[in-house]
Scaffold this motif. Structure first.
Motif, PDB file in Angstrom:
ATOM      1  N   ASN A  32       1.080  -0.960   0.060  1.00 10.88           N
ATOM      2  CA  ASN A  32      -0.300  -0.150   0.095  1.00 10.88           C
ATOM      3  C   ASN A  32       0.745   1.567  -0.238  1.00 10.88           C
ATOM      4  O   ASN A  32       1.729   1.257   0.271  1.00 10.88           O
ATOM      5  N   THR A  33       0.361   2.145  -0.574  1.00  5.22           N
ATOM      6  CA  THR A  33       0.662   3.956  -0.299  1.00  5.22           C
ATOM      7  C   THR A  33      -0.015   4.324  -0.248  1.00  5.22           C
ATOM      8  O   THR A  33      -1.009   4.006   0.625  1.00  5.22           O
ATOM      9  N   THR A  34       0.399   5.272   0.246  1.00  7.24           N
ATOM     10  CA  THR A  34      -0.238   6.842   1.022  1.00  7.24           C
ATOM     11  C   THR A  34      -1.834   6.789   0.871  1.00  7.24           C
ATOM     12  O   THR A  34      -2.428   6.807   0.959  1.00  7.24           O
ATOM     13  N   GLU A  35      -1.814   6.501  -1.223  1.00  8.52           N
ATOM     14  CA  GLU A  35      -3.063   7.125  -1.343  1.00  8.52           C
ATOM     15  C   GLU A  35      -3.698   5.660  -1.663  1.00  8.52           C
ATOM     16  O   GLU A  35      -5.327   6.375  -1.544  1.00  8.52           O
ATOM     17  N   LEU A  57       4.038   4.314   6.951  1.00  5.25           N
ATOM     18  CA  LEU A  57       4.047   4.727   5.514  1.00  5.25           C
ATOM     19  C   LEU A  57       5.364   5.010   4.345  1.00  5.25           C
ATOM     20  O   LEU A  57       5.268   6.110   5.142  1.00  5.25           O
ATOM     21  N   GLY A  58       5.892   4.403   3.143  1.00  7.54           N
ATOM     22  CA  GLY A  58       6.483   4.976   3.039  1.00  7.54           C
ATOM     23  C   GLY A  58       7.354   4.983   1.699  1.00  7.54           C
ATOM     24  O   GLY A  58       7.307   5.698   0.677  1.00  7.54           O
ATOM     25  N   ASN A  60       6.653   2.696  -0.503  1.00  9.12           N
ATOM     26  CA  ASN A  60       5.881   2.308  -1.466  1.00  9.12           C
ATOM     27  C   ASN A  60       5.551   3.556  -2.141  1.00  9.12           C
ATOM     28  O   ASN A  60       5.664   3.404  -3.212  1.00  9.12           O
ATOM     29  N   ASP A  61       5.758   4.487  -1.753  1.00 11.93           N
ATOM     30  CA  ASP A  61       5.182   5.667  -2.052  1.00 11.93           C
ATOM     31  C   ASP A  61       6.567   6.129  -3.031  1.00 11.93           C
ATOM     32  O   ASP A  61       6.813   6.513  -3.924  1.00 11.93           O
ATOM     33  N   ARG A  76       5.443   6.487  -7.226  1.00  7.71           N
ATOM     34  CA  ARG A  76       4.520   6.053  -7.527  1.00  7.71           C
ATOM     35  C   ARG A  76       3.664   6.984  -6.777  1.00  7.71           C
ATOM     36  O   ARG A  76       2.259   7.109  -7.507  1.00  7.71           O
ATOM     37  N   VAL A  77       3.920   7.558  -5.513  1.00 13.94           N
ATOM     38  CA  VAL A  77       3.301   9.003  -4.896  1.00 13.94           C
ATOM     39  C   VAL A  77       4.457  10.038  -5.053  1.00 13.94           C
ATOM     40  O   VAL A  77       5.152   9.998  -4.202  1.00 13.94           O
ATOM     41  N   TYR A  82       2.243  13.082  -0.570  1.00  6.18           N
ATOM     42  CA  TYR A  82       2.693  12.145   0.426  1.00  6.18           C
ATOM     43  C   TYR A  82       2.337  12.704   1.512  1.00  6.18           C
ATOM     44  O   TYR A  82       1.411  12.430   2.398  1.00  6.18           O
ATOM     45  N   TYR A 138      11.744  11.443   1.303  1.00 10.04           N
ATOM     46  CA  TYR A 138      10.110  11.180   1.892  1.00 10.04           C
ATOM     47  C   TYR A 138      10.486  10.732   3.233  1.00 10.04           C
ATOM     48  O   TYR A 138       9.869  11.492   4.095  1.00 10.04           O
TER      49      TYR A 138
END
Length: 201
Positions: A32-35, A57-58, A60-61, A76-77, A82, A138
């Motif tokens: 999972n991303t934050t989105e 989280l972070g 994957n973003d 990705r984000v 983020y 990030y």
């Protein structure tokens, strides 16, 4: 994680040992991303009326999927999005009367598989720290957000870096696949998280 003792379980145990009974729910989903997390935050987190929310989280973003065909030309984000998403999480929890602890992403490390997938710009495969080039931005953004919003921060990234400098052991001992922590890696995360949780609870 196939028998890995994750930091959520260690947190529950540590609190119980100190007489702080908790009902702990793990709403994490791999990849999972934050989105993605934002789309389910109301259902999976806020609906439980939590007293305390730990947000980790972070990784994957920040990922640039340079292994795709054609390769990704960005994360990705974005860092800006983020920060926007993490700020949303913090403020929504607080608006419902809860408290928050932010946990920085842990470091990454090169493995043969990770080099095969990610060993091209913006990453630097010849640099032992070259897998963290994007992620560091990030981490810094999250540290700044924690300071700005006055949110407790458990700095897993710093803990992993300190371990690498002091242990004399390869970082892969904490990150067998280059990304996901081993039981020992999760113990390191719990080591910076538990004191913050005790202080708040």
């Amino acid at each position: 994680r196939g028998g890995t003792r994750i930091f959520a379980d260690r947190l529950r145990e540590a609190l119980a040992e100190r007489g702080v009974p908790v009902r702990l729910l793990n709403a994490g989903i791999g990849g999972n991303t934050t989105e993605m997390a934002r789309q389910r935050f109301e259902r999976d987190v806020l609906a439980h009326q939590p007293d305390l929310v730990v947000i980790h989280l972070g990784v994957n973003d920040a990922a640039w999927d340079v292994w795709k065909d054609p390769p990704a030309t960005g994360p990705r984000v974005s860092v800006a999005r983020y920060v926007e998403n993490m700020t949303h999480f913090v403020r929504e929890v607080r608006a419902r009367g809860g408290k928050v602890i932010l946990v920085t992403p842990q470091t990454l490390c090169w493995t043969p598989k990770m080099k095969a997938l990610y060993g091209r710009p913006p990453y630097v495969p010849d640099d032992p720290d070259g897998f963290n080039i994007v992620l560091r931005e990030y981490v810094q953004a999250l540290r700044a957000l924690a300071a700005r919003e006055e949110v407790p921060l458990a700095d897993a990234f710093a803990a992993f870096e300190a371990w690498r400098q002091s242990s004399g052991r390869p970082l892969q001992d904490l990150l067998p696949d280059g990304m996901h922590p081993s039981s020992e890696g999760h113990a390191l995360i719990a080591g910076v998280l538990v004191p913050e949780a005790l202080r708040l609870l």
